[in-house]
Design an enzyme around this catalytic site. Structure first.
Site, PDB file in Angstrom:
ATOM      1  N   ILE A 173     -10.117  -3.989   0.714  1.00 22.15           N
ATOM      2  CA  ILE A 173      -9.268  -3.106  -0.105  1.00 22.15           C
ATOM      3  C   ILE A 173      -7.940  -2.976   0.626  1.00 22.15           C
ATOM      4  O   ILE A 173      -7.817  -2.228   1.584  1.00 22.15           O
ATOM      5  CB  ILE A 173      -9.919  -1.725  -0.320  1.00 22.15           C
ATOM      6  N   HIS A 174      -6.955  -3.732   0.172  1.00 23.77           N
ATOM      7  CA  HIS A 174      -5.637  -3.698   0.801  1.00 23.77           C
ATOM      8  C   HIS A 174      -4.655  -2.940  -0.091  1.00 23.77           C
ATOM      9  O   HIS A 174      -5.035  -2.443  -1.150  1.00 23.77           O
ATOM     10  CB  HIS A 174      -5.159  -5.115   1.148  1.00 23.77           C
ATOM     11  N   ALA A 175      -3.422  -2.827   0.331  1.00 11.84           N
ATOM     12  CA  ALA A 175      -2.456  -1.893  -0.258  1.00 11.84           C
ATOM     13  C   ALA A 175      -2.276  -2.011  -1.771  1.00 11.84           C
ATOM     14  O   ALA A 175      -2.357  -1.004  -2.478  1.00 11.84           O
ATOM     15  CB  ALA A 175      -1.108  -2.037   0.438  1.00 11.84           C
ATOM     16  N   ALA A 192      -5.442  -1.107  -3.796  1.00 12.03           N
ATOM     17  CA  ALA A 192      -5.767   0.295  -3.490  1.00 12.03           C
ATOM     18  C   ALA A 192      -4.856   1.219  -4.292  1.00 12.03           C
ATOM     19  O   ALA A 192      -5.307   2.199  -4.877  1.00 12.03           O
ATOM     20  CB  ALA A 192      -5.637   0.574  -2.001  1.00 12.03           C
TER      21      ALA A 192
END
Length: 85
Positions: free
Chosen positions: A14-16, A19
């Site tokens: 779950i990256h920026a 997210a």
């Protein structure tokens, strides 16, 4: 209360970007939405909480939805995860 588990398949976890999109989706519902990983629970409506879980590929999260629109929220958020993470 609705609850489902999901194993992250995205190689970056779950990256920026996803997210942020997930938080935006969660905020569109009146229900409380929480994510739990390894016993730590955070609000899915707060980007720093979601990013703070540091979820990696292959790790399982539990999403809990409770409130007036929980059925719709759970279904749409689960579909979001399947399509994006």
């Amino acid at each position: 209360m609705k609850q489902f588990n999901y194993v992250i398949t995205d190689p970056e976890g779950i990256h920026a970007r996803p997210a942020g999109e997930f938080v935006k989706a969660a905020k569109s519902f009146a229900s409380d939405v929480n994510i739990t990983k390894d016993g730590k629970t955070v609000s899915a409506k707060k980007i720093f909480g979601v990013m703070g879980l540091a979820v990696k590929q292959g790790q399982e999260i539990t999403v809990t939805v409770e409130g007036a629109d929980e059925d719709t929220a759970a279904a749409e958020l689960e579909a979001f995860l399947k399509n994006n993470l």
